[in-house]
Design a protein around this motif. Structure first.
Motif, PDB file in Angstrom:
ATOM      1  N   LEU A  50       0.827  -1.201   0.000  1.00  0.00           N
ATOM      2  CA  LEU A  50       0.000   0.000   0.000  1.00  0.00           C
ATOM      3  C   LEU A  50       0.867   1.259   0.000  1.00  0.00           C
ATOM      4  O   LEU A  50       0.561   2.241  -0.696  1.00  0.00           O
ATOM      5  N   ALA A  51       1.962   1.228   0.764  1.00  0.00           N
ATOM      6  CA  ALA A  51       2.846   2.384   0.860  1.00  0.00           C
ATOM      7  C   ALA A  51       3.509   2.686  -0.484  1.00  0.00           C
ATOM      8  O   ALA A  51       3.643   3.853  -0.876  1.00  0.00           O
ATOM      9  N   ASP A  67      16.139   6.886  -1.481  1.00  0.00           N
ATOM     10  CA  ASP A  67      15.672   6.658  -2.849  1.00  0.00           C
ATOM     11  C   ASP A  67      14.434   7.520  -3.072  1.00  0.00           C
ATOM     12  O   ASP A  67      13.450   7.400  -2.334  1.00  0.00           O
ATOM     13  N   PRO A  68      14.444   8.414  -4.058  1.00  0.00           N
ATOM     14  CA  PRO A  68      13.274   9.258  -4.307  1.00  0.00           C
ATOM     15  C   PRO A  68      11.982   8.456  -4.486  1.00  0.00           C
ATOM     16  O   PRO A  68      10.893   8.958  -4.170  1.00  0.00           O
ATOM     17  N   ALA A  69      12.113   7.213  -4.978  1.00  0.00           N
ATOM     18  CA  ALA A  69      10.926   6.387  -5.188  1.00  0.00           C
ATOM     19  C   ALA A  69      10.291   5.959  -3.875  1.00  0.00           C
ATOM     20  O   ALA A  69       9.151   5.486  -3.856  1.00  0.00           O
ATOM     21  N   HIS A  70      11.022   6.107  -2.781  1.00  0.00           N
ATOM     22  CA  HIS A  70      10.510   5.697  -1.469  1.00  0.00           C
ATOM     23  C   HIS A  70       9.992   6.864  -0.640  1.00  0.00           C
ATOM     24  O   HIS A  70       9.578   6.676   0.506  1.00  0.00           O
ATOM     25  N   LEU A  71      10.005   8.085  -1.214  1.00  0.00           N
ATOM     26  CA  LEU A  71       9.448   9.252  -0.539  1.00  0.00           C
ATOM     27  C   LEU A  71       8.019   9.435  -1.033  1.00  0.00           C
ATOM     28  O   LEU A  71       7.780   9.642  -2.231  1.00  0.00           O
ATOM     29  N   LYS A  72       7.071   9.355  -0.098  1.00  0.00           N
ATOM     30  CA  LYS A  72       5.663   9.312  -0.483  1.00  0.00           C
ATOM     31  C   LYS A  72       4.842  10.372   0.253  1.00  0.00           C
ATOM     32  O   LYS A  72       5.120  10.714   1.410  1.00  0.00           O
ATOM     33  N   ILE A  73       3.819  10.857  -0.435  1.00  0.00           N
ATOM     34  CA  ILE A  73       2.834  11.740   0.192  1.00  0.00           C
ATOM     35  C   ILE A  73       1.644  10.885   0.610  1.00  0.00           C
ATOM     36  O   ILE A  73       1.155  10.051  -0.161  1.00  0.00           O
ATOM     37  N   ARG A 102      -1.052   6.116   7.774  1.00  0.00           N
ATOM     38  CA  ARG A 102       0.278   6.606   8.141  1.00  0.00           C
ATOM     39  C   ARG A 102       0.694   6.051   9.508  1.00  0.00           C
ATOM     40  O   ARG A 102       1.829   5.588   9.673  1.00  0.00           O
ATOM     41  N   THR A 103      -0.222   6.105  10.468  1.00  0.00           N
ATOM     42  CA  THR A 103       0.088   5.598  11.803  1.00  0.00           C
ATOM     43  C   THR A 103       0.430   4.119  11.763  1.00  0.00           C
ATOM     44  O   THR A 103       1.393   3.663  12.403  1.00  0.00           O
ATOM     45  N   ARG A 104      -0.336   3.345  11.011  1.00  0.00           N
ATOM     46  CA  ARG A 104      -0.080   1.905  10.910  1.00  0.00           C
ATOM     47  C   ARG A 104       1.262   1.626  10.255  1.00  0.00           C
ATOM     48  O   ARG A 104       1.999   0.730  10.686  1.00  0.00           O
ATOM     49  N   LEU A 105       1.601   2.397   9.220  1.00  0.00           N
ATOM     50  CA  LEU A 105       2.883   2.191   8.535  1.00  0.00           C
ATOM     51  C   LEU A 105       4.062   2.494   9.460  1.00  0.00           C
ATOM     52  O   LEU A 105       5.055   1.760   9.479  1.00  0.00           O
ATOM     53  N   VAL A 106       3.934   3.565  10.231  1.00  0.00           N
ATOM     54  CA  VAL A 106       5.027   3.949  11.137  1.00  0.00           C
ATOM     55  C   VAL A 106       5.160   2.942  12.274  1.00  0.00           C
ATOM     56  O   VAL A 106       6.270   2.531  12.630  1.00  0.00           O
ATOM     57  N   GLU A 107       4.026   2.548  12.862  1.00  0.00           N
ATOM     58  CA  GLU A 107       4.079   1.607  13.981  1.00  0.00           C
ATOM     59  C   GLU A 107       4.583   0.235  13.553  1.00  0.00           C
ATOM     60  O   GLU A 107       5.206  -0.482  14.341  1.00  0.00           O
ATOM     61  N   ALA A 108       4.326  -0.150  12.294  1.00  0.00           N
ATOM     62  CA  ALA A 108       4.792  -1.447  11.785  1.00  0.00           C
ATOM     63  C   ALA A 108       6.210  -1.374  11.250  1.00  0.00           C
ATOM     64  O   ALA A 108       6.743  -2.362  10.757  1.00  0.00           O
ATOM     65  N   ARG A 109       6.830  -0.187  11.321  1.00  0.00           N
ATOM     66  CA  ARG A 109       8.196   0.044  10.835  1.00  0.00           C
ATOM     67  C   ARG A 109       8.318  -0.208   9.337  1.00  0.00           C
ATOM     68  O   ARG A 109       9.359  -0.606   8.832  1.00  0.00           O
ATOM     69  N   VAL A 110       7.229   0.061   8.633  1.00  0.00           N
ATOM     70  CA  VAL A 110       7.239   0.025   7.173  1.00  0.00           C
ATOM     71  C   VAL A 110       7.698   1.382   6.647  1.00  0.00           C
ATOM     72  O   VAL A 110       8.306   1.474   5.580  1.00  0.00           O
ATOM     73  N   ALA A 111       7.409   2.438   7.400  1.00  0.00           N
ATOM     74  CA  ALA A 111       7.751   3.781   6.950  1.00  0.00           C
ATOM     75  C   ALA A 111       8.162   4.649   8.125  1.00  0.00           C
ATOM     76  O   ALA A 111       7.859   4.351   9.281  1.00  0.00           O
ATOM     77  N   GLU A 112       8.828   5.746   7.783  1.00  0.00           N
ATOM     78  CA  GLU A 112       9.248   6.746   8.768  1.00  0.00           C
ATOM     79  C   GLU A 112       8.575   8.074   8.424  1.00  0.00           C
ATOM     80  O   GLU A 112       8.558   8.484   7.264  1.00  0.00           O
ATOM     81  N   GLY A 113       7.996   8.722   9.412  1.00  0.00           N
ATOM     82  CA  GLY A 113       7.386  10.022   9.159  1.00  0.00           C
ATOM     83  C   GLY A 113       8.438  11.103   9.017  1.00  0.00           C
ATOM     84  O   GLY A 113       9.290  11.262   9.883  1.00  0.00           O
ATOM     85  N   LEU A 114       8.404  11.831   7.910  1.00  0.00           N
ATOM     86  CA  LEU A 114       9.366  12.901   7.673  1.00  0.00           C
ATOM     87  C   LEU A 114       8.759  14.280   7.862  1.00  0.00           C
ATOM     88  O   LEU A 114       9.433  15.209   8.303  1.00  0.00           O
ATOM     89  N   SER A 137       1.885  15.738   3.981  1.00  0.00           N
ATOM     90  CA  SER A 137       2.301  14.717   4.934  1.00  0.00           C
ATOM     91  C   SER A 137       3.186  13.740   4.175  1.00  0.00           C
ATOM     92  O   SER A 137       2.734  13.085   3.231  1.00  0.00           O
ATOM     93  N   ILE A 138       4.446  13.649   4.574  1.00  0.00           N
ATOM     94  CA  ILE A 138       5.430  12.872   3.817  1.00  0.00           C
ATOM     95  C   ILE A 138       6.008  11.745   4.678  1.00  0.00           C
ATOM     96  O   ILE A 138       6.325  11.956   5.850  1.00  0.00           O
ATOM     97  N   ILE A 139       6.151  10.600   4.072  1.00  0.00           N
ATOM     98  CA  ILE A 139       6.789   9.464   4.738  1.00  0.00           C
ATOM     99  C   ILE A 139       7.914   8.932   3.852  1.00  0.00           C
ATOM    100  O   ILE A 139       7.948   9.190   2.639  1.00  0.00           O
ATOM    101  N   ARG A 140       8.809   8.213   4.461  1.00  0.00           N
ATOM    102  CA  ARG A 140       9.854   7.489   3.726  1.00  0.00           C
ATOM    103  C   ARG A 140       9.596   6.004   3.911  1.00  0.00           C
ATOM    104  O   ARG A 140       9.560   5.511   5.036  1.00  0.00           O
ATOM    105  N   VAL A 141       9.434   5.290   2.840  1.00  0.00           N
ATOM    106  CA  VAL A 141       9.139   3.859   2.884  1.00  0.00           C
ATOM    107  C   VAL A 141      10.446   3.068   2.980  1.00  0.00           C
ATOM    108  O   VAL A 141      11.435   3.397   2.312  1.00  0.00           O
ATOM    109  N   TYR A 142      10.441   2.044   3.796  1.00  0.00           N
ATOM    110  CA  TYR A 142      11.593   1.151   3.952  1.00  0.00           C
ATOM    111  C   TYR A 142      11.196  -0.239   3.443  1.00  0.00           C
ATOM    112  O   TYR A 142      10.535  -1.002   4.154  1.00  0.00           O
ATOM    113  N   PRO A 143      11.597  -0.585   2.230  1.00  0.00           N
ATOM    114  CA  PRO A 143      11.200  -1.882   1.648  1.00  0.00           C
ATOM    115  C   PRO A 143      11.637  -3.084   2.476  1.00  0.00           C
ATOM    116  O   PRO A 143      11.036  -4.161   2.395  1.00  0.00           O
ATOM    117  N   ASN A 144      12.695  -2.915   3.284  1.00  0.00           N
ATOM    118  CA  ASN A 144      13.171  -4.026   4.118  1.00  0.00           C
ATOM    119  C   ASN A 144      12.465  -4.072   5.473  1.00  0.00           C
ATOM    120  O   ASN A 144      12.852  -4.844   6.352  1.00  0.00           O
TER     121      ASN A 144
END
Length: 206
Positions: free
Chosen positions: A12-13, A35-41, A48-60, A71-78
């Motif tokens: 989803l991210a 990676d610019p491809a991992h910077l998302k609005i 957003r809260t679920r992604l951050v709490e699951a360590r899928v993304a970081e709030g920037l 509202s911008i996040i950075r996605v971490y594929p790993n």
């Protein structure tokens, strides 16, 4: 959270619209090496809260109050995004830099005595120590008195033996304090009807 659920969140991210440098506000810049491809609005605050709490993304960047910023996040594929400050990670670990409570602390606290229990224990120790002191001191003093009275009637080897025994008795009296303390602890420890005896291990015998 199950790994499969985290993978679904990652999908989803990655489908979110991308963010560019112009979307960053107030002098902020995209993190170096990202990676610019991992910077998302993201507009869905719940996601957003679920992604951050699951360590899928970081709030920037996140809007505050009436701010009209993205509202911008950075996605971490790993799935190894930094844990949210002040919150537990997806696996329940504490955030870096904030060490958790040492293992076994709660259990140790449950085993600590109450103030009332320690007061009962100390009162019992003092009472028993007084009894032991009277018993042992009386025995030693009585023996010393006997030996002193016998010296006038002895001679030769018997007198020498009595002097040695008197010396031993006087030495025993000097060492009486340690004996009294050990015997006091022993008596309290073997009193099965006295529950606070369990906390004797918290006290030093000397």
């Amino acid at each position: 959270m199950a790994e499969s659920d985290r993978q679904k969140l990652l999908a989803l991210a990655l489908e979110l619209p991308g963010a560019n440098a112009a979307d960053f506000f107030g002098g902020r810049r995209p993190p170096g090496g990202a990676d610019p491809a991992h910077l998302k609005i993201i507009k869905d605050t719940s996601l957003r809260t679920r992604l951050v709490e699951a360590r899928v993304a970081e709030g920037l960047q996140s809007p505050k109050g009436p701010q009209k910023i993205a509202s911008i996040i950075r996605v971490y594929p790993n799935l190894n995004a930094p844990p949210k400050s002040g919150a537990k990670s997806a696996k329940g670990s504490k955030p870096a830099g904030r060490p958790g409570r040492p293992a076994g602390t709660k259990s140790a606290q449950r085993n600590l005595p109450t103030l009332e229990a320690m007061e009962q224990l100390l009162a019992r120790l003092r009472h028993v120590e007084a009894e032991v002191t009277r018993e042992l001191a009386t025995q030693v003093d009585h023996r010393i008195g006997q030996l002193k009275r016998s010296l006038a009637d002895l001679s030769g080897a018997a007198l020498e033996s009595a002097y040695r025994e008197l010396g031993d008795a006087l030495q025993q009296k000097r060492a009486l304090e340690a004996q009294i303390r050990a015997e006091t602890f022993r008596r309290v420890e073997t009193d099965a009807a006295f529950a606070p005896r369990a906390y004797l291990k918290l006290l030093a015998k000397s």
